[in-house]
Design an enzyme around this catalytic site. Structure first.
Site, PDB file in Angstrom:
ATOM      1  N   ASP A 168       0.846  -1.186   0.000  1.00  0.00           N
ATOM      2  CA  ASP A 168       0.000   0.000   0.000  1.00  0.00           C
ATOM      3  C   ASP A 168       0.888   1.244   0.000  1.00  0.00           C
ATOM      4  O   ASP A 168       2.100   1.161   0.185  1.00  0.00           O
ATOM      5  CB  ASP A 168      -1.010  -0.011   1.137  1.00  0.00           C
ATOM      6  CG  ASP A 168      -0.397  -0.078   2.512  1.00  0.00           C
ATOM      7  OD1 ASP A 168       0.812   0.154   2.633  1.00  0.00           O
ATOM      8  OD2 ASP A 168      -1.132  -0.363   3.467  1.00  0.00           O
TER       9      ASP A 168
ATOM     10  N   ASP B 231      -7.675  -7.207   2.469  1.00  0.00           N
ATOM     11  CA  ASP B 231      -6.604  -7.324   3.460  1.00  0.00           C
ATOM     12  C   ASP B 231      -7.123  -6.780   4.768  1.00  0.00           C
ATOM     13  O   ASP B 231      -8.007  -5.930   4.798  1.00  0.00           O
ATOM     14  CB  ASP B 231      -5.364  -6.532   3.033  1.00  0.00           C
ATOM     15  CG  ASP B 231      -5.522  -5.049   3.351  1.00  0.00           C
ATOM     16  OD1 ASP B 231      -4.977  -4.587   4.380  1.00  0.00           O
ATOM     17  OD2 ASP B 231      -6.221  -4.341   2.591  1.00  0.00           O
TER      18      ASP B 231
END
Length: 390
Positions: free
Chosen positions: A106, A284
């Protein structure tokens, strides 16, 4: 298990371009495959969170054995320690973490907003002080992509601003529009740094808070950009599940059918099942690993809290039918003992149980979509949680 595209030394045997293939649908639910240079990711997929290059309390071989095809790393944490340039010099994150399979990173934006001290955000990016030592850093869309490139991740994320909810609509709109401008800059940086040529993918992130019109505008604008995938961000931040699902329903029809969709930071098993039903492919969340470290197990019978004294004299394993050794081979009494005494093994075993359960949940979803019985699968799974162990 997926096809392994790595050699015995953990390096790539063949760098294949990023691609997504839709294999089956059942209503809005989708079954597919994402191909990256480090393997095939079966979707819908849950990605264990390896924030700092490790899935907490687990060996990477055990993570793989649960059926995980991909793990997540975090730009913010890895840029602070040990540093992206250092990881690159040591062969990249795959080699550094001994995970020769797909890695998603990310952008670091969420952690900057939630963890960093004395942050200042403007059009250029965000400057902040490290929560570790107070050192000052600047994170721009270009620097975020550079860091992710140095880490060598297969799937990378644009830098965005995640506005905390609840927030005034004007603030949500400001953050959404800034994120769109940063999406364009992130894409340009990704292409300039050769990401497509390395077979890597970059995802745009839909923002817009809980305002349907802003979500739709963000999704349409991002869909017009040449991203390899699309994420839905800024949810699972405390809003009711109904709001999260409603925002997915706004966004899903506006995203390209032939690209993967990723709901960031989600979530509970129930959140995941409901989101798969609405067309989401990737998830996630720190929940299964964090819960394991705090004595909580996710199972097909529902949640089990091993701090509870009712387990103290129970000789049964968590699930005698499980193929996971942690769920099958250790008594509940022993797990209770480990948790109550603060032994590290307790956190390790329960984290293993949870990551394995999440992967089983996803395999069940994939099988059910392929068989055209996803709604039945959801109903049966939820019924098992409600009934518990009778």
């Amino acid at each position: 298990m997926t096809e392994d595209t790595t050699g015995a030394d953990g390096g790539e045997s063949a760098a294949r371009p990023f691609s997504f293939r839709l294999l089956a649908t059942d209503g809005t639910a989708r079954r597919g495959e994402i191909t990256t240079p480090h393997g095939v990711v079966r979707t819908p997929a849950f990605m264990p969170v390896g924030t700092q290059g490790t899935v907490k309390a687990m060996f990477m071989d055990d993570v793989r054995a649960t059926g995980a095809d991909v793990v997540l790393g975090n730009t913010y944490h890895l840029m602070l320690r040990p540093g992206a340039e250092r990881v690159a010099a040591l062969g990249g994150l795959h080699r550094f973490a001994n995970w020769p399979h797909t890695i998603l990173t990310d952008s670091g934006g969420f952690q900057v907003m939630s963890l960093a001290q004395l942050r200042k955000l403007d059009e250029t990016g965000v400057t902040f002080q490290s929560h570790i030592d107070g050192r000052r850093y600047e994170l721009t869309p270009e620097r975020s992509i550079e860091i992710q490139g140095l880490l060598g991740s297969d799937i990378q994320m644009q830098l965005d601003e995640c506005v905390r909810l609840p927030a005034p609509p004007a603030e949500v709109e400001r953050g959404m529009r800034l994120s769109l401008r940063w999406a364009d800059r992130s894409r340009r940086a990704f292409e300039a740094m050769g990401g497509p040529g390395k077979g890597q993918g970059l995802y745009g992130i839909v923002q817009g808070g809980d305002v349907p019109a802003l979500r739709a505008e963000s999704a349409r604008a991002l869909a017009a950009m040449p991203f390899e995938g699309y994420s839905v961000g800024g949810l699972a931040v405390g809003e009711p599940q109904a709001v999260m699902l409603a925002m997915i329903e706004v966004v899903e029809p506006l995203l390209p059918v032939d690209k993967p969709r990723y709901l960031m930071g989600v979530g509970t098993p129930d959140d995941i099942l409901e989101s798969v039903a609405r067309g989401i492919d990737q998830f996630d969340c720190v929940m299964p690993t964090r819960a394991g470290r705090h004595g909580l197990a996710y199972t097909r019978f529902g949640k089990l809290n091993f701090r509870n004294a009712r387990h103290a004299d129970d000789p049964r394993p968590i699930d005698p039918e499980s193929s996971c050794p942690a769920a099958r081979d250790y008594s509940r009494a022993y797990l209770h003992h480990l948790v109550r005494t603060g032994e590290a093994l307790g956190a390790m075993l329960l984290t293993w149980v949870n990551v394995d359960y999440y992967q089983r949940l996803m395999q069940g979803a994939r099988d059910a979509i392929e068989a055209g019985r996803y709604a039945d699968y959801v109903a049966e799974t939820k019924d098992g949680w409600r009934r518990g162990e009778g």
